[in-house]
Design a protein around this motif. Structure first.
Motif, short mmCIF file in Angstrom:
data_model
loop_
_atom_site.label_atom_id
_atom_site.label_comp_id
_atom_site.label_asym_id
_atom_site.label_seq_id
_atom_site.Cartn_x
_atom_site.Cartn_y
_atom_site.Cartn_z
N SER A 170 0.83 -1.20 0.00
CA SER A 170 0.00 0.00 0.00
C SER A 170 0.87 1.26 0.00
O SER A 170 1.63 1.51 0.93
N VAL A 171 0.75 2.05 -1.05
CA VAL A 171 1.53 3.28 -1.19
C VAL A 171 1.15 4.32 -0.14
O VAL A 171 2.04 4.90 0.49
N PRO A 172 -0.14 4.58 0.11
CA PRO A 172 -0.47 5.55 1.16
C PRO A 172 0.06 5.15 2.53
O PRO A 172 0.53 5.99 3.30
N LEU A 173 0.03 3.87 2.85
CA LEU A 173 0.54 3.42 4.14
C LEU A 173 2.06 3.53 4.20
O LEU A 173 2.62 3.81 5.26
N ALA A 174 2.73 3.32 3.08
CA ALA A 174 4.19 3.48 3.05
C ALA A 174 4.55 4.95 3.29
O ALA A 174 5.48 5.24 4.03
N TYR A 175 3.79 5.88 2.69
CA TYR A 175 4.02 7.31 2.92
C TYR A 175 3.83 7.64 4.40
O TYR A 175 4.67 8.31 5.02
N GLU A 176 2.73 7.17 4.97
CA GLU A 176 2.45 7.43 6.39
C GLU A 176 3.54 6.86 7.29
O GLU A 176 3.92 7.46 8.28
N GLU A 177 4.04 5.69 6.94
CA GLU A 177 5.10 5.05 7.72
C GLU A 177 6.38 5.90 7.68
O GLU A 177 7.04 6.09 8.69
N GLY A 178 6.72 6.42 6.50
CA GLY A 178 7.89 7.28 6.38
C GLY A 178 7.73 8.56 7.17
O GLY A 178 8.65 9.01 7.87
N LEU A 179 6.56 9.16 7.09
CA LEU A 179 6.27 10.38 7.83
C LEU A 179 6.38 10.13 9.33
O LEU A 179 7.03 10.88 10.06
#
Length: 70
Positions: free
Chosen positions: A16-25
């Motif tokens: 999941s791309v949105p979850l990967a972004y959230e994880e990085g943030l």
């Protein structure tokens, strides 16, 4: 700032791309080092739609988190 190359273990679907972004943030805001493995994130539920790279999304989220926490 240089980012680590992330390894993603194949799960059959894209992570999941949105979850990967959230994880990085989240990692950046908590002062954690960038992760080297995103395989714990769930697979995308988007079906046949092609997404951008989860690695790129994580790095983008991490970069933004570093910027706003400075």
């Amino acid at each position: 700032m240089s980012f680590q190359k992330l390894k993603i273990i194949e799960t059959g679907d894209d992570i999941s791309v949105p979850l990967a972004y959230e994880e990085g943030l989240k990692d950046a805001l908590q002062g954690n080092s960038p992760q080297s493995d995103l395989s714990h994130l769930p697979d995308s539920q988007a079906g046949a739609v092609r997404h951008k790279s989860a690695i790129d999304a994580y790095n983008l989220g991490y970069k933004f988190g570093r910027e706003i926490s400075s």
